[in-house]
Motif scaffolding. Structure first.
Motif, PDB file in Angstrom:
ATOM      1  N   GLY A   1     -22.362  33.512  56.398  1.00 21.41           N
ATOM      2  CA  GLY A   1     -21.531  34.520  57.043  1.00 21.41           C
ATOM      3  C   GLY A   1     -20.168  34.689  56.407  1.00 21.41           C
ATOM      4  N   ILE A   2     -20.106  34.493  55.105  1.00 22.43           N
ATOM      5  CA  ILE A   2     -18.830  34.552  54.391  1.00 22.43           C
ATOM      6  C   ILE A   2     -18.675  35.903  53.702  1.00 22.43           C
ATOM      7  CG2 ILE A   2     -17.490  33.565  52.479  1.00 22.43           C
ATOM      8  CD1 ILE A   2     -18.754  30.861  53.143  1.00 22.43           C
ATOM      9  N   GLU A   3     -17.521  36.512  53.868  1.00 24.10           N
ATOM     10  CA  GLU A   3     -17.204  37.793  53.242  1.00 24.10           C
ATOM     11  C   GLU A   3     -16.948  37.579  51.747  1.00 24.10           C
ATOM     12  OE1 GLU A   3     -13.375  40.864  53.184  1.00 24.10           O
ATOM     13  OE2 GLU A   3     -13.588  39.396  54.809  1.00 24.10           O
ATOM     14  N   TYR A   4     -17.456  38.509  50.930  1.00 23.72           N
ATOM     15  CA  TYR A   4     -17.235  38.387  49.484  1.00 23.72           C
ATOM     16  C   TYR A   4     -17.329  39.747  48.816  1.00 23.72           C
ATOM     17  CZ  TYR A   4     -22.278  38.962  48.789  1.00 23.72           C
ATOM     18  OH  TYR A   4     -23.557  39.461  48.782  1.00 23.72           O
ATOM     19  N   LYS A   5     -16.881  39.809  47.567  1.00 21.91           N
ATOM     20  CA  LYS A   5     -17.060  40.974  46.711  1.00 21.91           C
ATOM     21  C   LYS A   5     -17.411  40.483  45.313  1.00 21.91           C
ATOM     22  CE  LYS A   5     -12.183  41.422  45.328  1.00 21.91           C
ATOM     23  NZ  LYS A   5     -10.994  42.323  45.290  1.00 21.91           N
ATOM     24  N   THR A   6     -17.944  41.358  44.493  1.00 25.55           N
ATOM     25  CA  THR A   6     -18.309  40.979  43.136  1.00 25.55           C
ATOM     26  C   THR A   6     -17.399  41.673  42.118  1.00 25.55           C
ATOM     27  OG1 THR A   6     -19.966  42.732  42.906  1.00 25.55           O
ATOM     28  CG2 THR A   6     -20.716  40.600  43.775  1.00 25.55           C
ATOM     29  N   LEU A   7     -17.222  41.014  40.987  1.00 23.34           N
ATOM     30  CA  LEU A   7     -16.464  41.537  39.860  1.00 23.34           C
ATOM     31  C   LEU A   7     -17.285  41.336  38.590  1.00 23.34           C
ATOM     32  CD1 LEU A   7     -12.958  39.944  40.660  1.00 23.34           C
ATOM     33  CD2 LEU A   7     -13.718  42.250  41.260  1.00 23.34           C
ATOM     34  N   VAL A   8     -16.761  41.772  37.466  1.00 22.33           N
ATOM     35  CA  VAL A   8     -17.381  41.572  36.150  1.00 22.33           C
ATOM     36  C   VAL A   8     -18.849  42.011  36.191  1.00 22.33           C
ATOM     37  CG1 VAL A   8     -17.590  40.007  34.169  1.00 22.33           C
ATOM     38  CG2 VAL A   8     -15.850  39.570  35.904  1.00 22.33           C
TER      39      VAL A   8
END
Length: 394
Positions: free
Chosen positions: A46-53
């Motif tokens: 349940g952890i918020e995240y975003k992606t890069l690269v």
């Protein structure tokens, strides 16, 4: 809370995550399977995240944004183009290998993510988890910084770790720290020594780039032995030489590649200049010529003394002061954690885990037989978590 006990309770999960990742090693900045695996675990927590690269890097957040300080924890995720030669049942099958322990780094950070999320209500600030691709020569940290990994919220401090022992004889589970200059830069240089081709029996009719190259290689070592103060760590290594077509022909040119390692930025820049001056000067003096290129790669890795002191206090709660070792001198390897530490004060430490063959020989990282002691993984997780709570709650 006893975070070492918390980490021990999820030890089987940490080991499973590490073994799962060990079977799918990927190279450079393109880690689709690895990134997907980590994203799935974060979703389960349940952890918020975003992606890069291009989707291969992950930035996850735990805690309340814009409340209190923000501390970042970093783990690299990429592997090496090495064919694995271990006998473990979870070995890689795709021709690559986690021969530097990045699978363990990722698993330990996932373990920290789980404990931190379960105790999110106790955090007095924000934790940013940085899952990074491309440490092994692709400057993944630099790419993440350029895409804003240290912003929104802005990171105040950063901590990273590396599993494995810098040298043989360090017992598993020891924590190795350094208060300042910790690892060298990772630079590369290229030389093309030009001559005039001729028959090997008539060298006077040509200009021999092989002989010139031999003189250059010897002279470059004088930069280390004669142009710096004795105690300052420095290495110049010519690791690749290529040229010639036959045993009895003087070739037109010789190509060489090498690496330069320094912990002092001024000395680094001076050496970059002197390698070219010396090589060109010798080549011209011997009737040849020289092309020269120098690539400034990873910068020296320099820890913050203040943050390192704070980390040691946290580490003492997990492993005890008797299990913390201060490095006597910098490690001559490079690490792109250095890019993060140029932007944000922090510390990079080592968690000892050694592997030996049947004859008792130490197996270093980047070796096809490299492995780790999995019973120390929960310690790395606990060190991350304890550090977070101590930093945010002080």
């Amino acid at each position: 809370m006893n975070f070492k006990e918390c980490a021990k309770e999820i030890e089987k999960d940490i080991i499973k995550w590490r073994r799962d990742l060990h079977q799918i090693p990927e190279i450079g900045l393109d880690l689709p399977q690895t990134s997907d695996y980590v994203q799935m675990r974060l979703k389960e927590m349940g952890i918020e995240y975003k992606t890069l690269v291009n989707g291969s890097a992950i930035v996850a957040l735990i805690g309340e944004k814009n409340q209190g300080k923000t501390i970042a924890l970093r783990a690299d995720m990429d592997a090496l183009p090495i064919k694995e030669e271990t006998s473990v049942p979870y070995s890689s099958k795709n021709g690559n290998m986690h021969a530097c322990g990045h699978d363990a780094h990722t698993a330990m950070l996932l373990g920290a993510a789980k404990i931190l999320k379960d105790n999110e209500h106790l955090l007095k600030g924000t934790v940013k988890l940085l899952f990074q691709p491309g440490e092994e020569g692709f400057a993944g940290a630099k790419h993440m910084i350029e895409e804003g990994a240290l912003e929104s919220p802005k990171v105040d401090n950063i901590v990273g770790l590396h599993i494995g022992a810098p040298s043989k004889g360090v017992p598993d589970g020891k924590v190795i720290v350094n208060y300042g200059k910790t690892m060298t830069c990772l630079d590369k240089f290229y030389l093309k020594i030009k001559g005039i081709g001729a028959h090997g029996a008539y060298p006077e009719l040509g200009v021999d780039p092989v002989t010139i190259s031999a003189q250059v290689i010897g002279a470059l070592q004088c930069i280390v032995s004669r142009e710096k103060s004795g105690p300052e760590p420095a290495i110049i290594t010519v690791g690749k030489i290529n040229g010639g077509t036959a045993f009895n022909i003087i070739p037109e040119f010789i190509e060489m590649e090498g690496t330069a390692r320094f912990v002092d930025q001024e000395l680094r820049e001076q050496a970059a200049k002197r390698i070219g001056e010396i090589s060109t000067g010798i080549a011209k003096a011997m009737r040849g010529d020289c092309e020269y290129e120098y690539e400034f790669g990873y910068p020296p890795l320099v820890n913050s003394k203040e943050i390192t002191e704070k980390f040691i206090k946290s580490a003492q709660k997990i492993v005890g002061s008797q299990n913390i070792i201060e490095m006597e001198r910098p490690i001559m390897g490079g690490e792109d954690m250095a890019f993060f530490l140029q932007e944000v004060p922090g510390t990079f430490f080592f968690l000892a885990s050694s592997e030996y063959d049947s004859e008792g020989n130490f197996i270093s990282s980047h070796n096809p037989k490299f492995n780790i002691a999995e019973d120390v993984l929960h310690i790395g997780t606990a060190l991350f978590v304890q550090t977070v709570f101590d930093f945010l709650n002080m």
